[in-house]
Design a protein around this motif. Structure first.
Motif, PDB file in Angstrom:
ATOM      1  N   TYR A 226       0.831  -1.207   0.000  1.00 29.94           N
ATOM      2  CA  TYR A 226       0.000   0.000   0.000  1.00 29.94           C
ATOM      3  C   TYR A 226       0.864   1.255   0.000  1.00 29.94           C
ATOM      4  O   TYR A 226       0.513   2.259  -0.623  1.00 29.94           O
TER       5      TYR A 226
ATOM      6  N   THR B 178      -5.798  -3.824   0.120  1.00 34.88           N
ATOM      7  CA  THR B 178      -4.501  -3.141   0.023  1.00 34.88           C
ATOM      8  C   THR B 178      -4.648  -1.842  -0.753  1.00 34.88           C
ATOM      9  O   THR B 178      -4.143  -0.794  -0.347  1.00 34.88           O
TER      10      THR B 178
ATOM     11  N   ARG C  99      -6.490   0.758   1.261  1.00 38.21           N
ATOM     12  CA  ARG C  99      -5.634   1.376   2.279  1.00 38.21           C
ATOM     13  C   ARG C  99      -4.742   2.457   1.658  1.00 38.21           C
ATOM     14  O   ARG C  99      -4.549   3.521   2.240  1.00 38.21           O
TER      15      ARG C  99
ATOM     16  N   GLU D 107      -6.889   5.461   1.024  1.00 31.83           N
ATOM     17  CA  GLU D 107      -7.220   6.115   2.290  1.00 31.83           C
ATOM     18  C   GLU D 107      -6.045   6.968   2.775  1.00 31.83           C
ATOM     19  O   GLU D 107      -6.241   8.085   3.260  1.00 31.83           O
ATOM     20  N   GLU D 108      -4.827   6.430   2.654  1.00 29.25           N
ATOM     21  CA  GLU D 108      -3.627   7.175   3.057  1.00 29.25           C
ATOM     22  C   GLU D 108      -3.469   8.433   2.203  1.00 29.25           C
ATOM     23  O   GLU D 108      -3.182   9.509   2.720  1.00 29.25           O
TER      24      GLU D 108
END
Length: 124
Positions: free
Chosen positions: A14, A52, A55, A58-59
């Motif tokens: 990720y 994955t 994520r 989202e980051e």
């Protein structure tokens, strides 16, 4: 969009995705408002888990690199290029500090270190 995943990297997948997307945004290869692949589509292209990819997105959203509009998708968020460059320089400075510390530990001179950096920087 070209994203390469290395299974031999110490960096989680990720993070590999998010760092490469950040680089594309900073370099201007992805611009404000550009549509990003859906989480499912990117996961399928990269042959990785949807979790994955989610994520990574989202980051990127947390860090202000992308915006997600429910039902419409994810888009490159408006960016302050100078702020992005400053963040990147801070990361580079941290990594260089580690190199400087190790160079001193192994008694490598400033001149040797500069010459090595010059060779690496201009290497194709």
């Amino acid at each position: 969009m070209k994203i390469l995943i290395s299974n031999s990297s110490q960096q989680p997948i990720y993070e590999q995705i998010s760092s490469q997307m950040k680089a594309l945004i900073i370099k201007g290869e992805l611009n404000q408002g550009d549509v990003l692949p859906s989480i499912r589509k990117l996961a399928k292209e990269l042959h990785i888990s949807v979790i994955t990819t989610k994520r990574a997105y989202e980051e990127l959203e947390k860090e202000g690199f992308l915006e997600t509009v429910k039902g419409k998708g994810s888009f490159v968020a408006p960016q302050n290029k100078e702020l992005l460059k400053e963040k990147k320089m801070k990361l580079i400075e941290e990594k260089l500090m580690l190199v400087v510390d190790e160079s001193k530990m192994f008694d490598i001179s400033y001149e040797e270190l500069c010459e090595t950096l010059k060779i690496l920087y201009y290497e194709d």
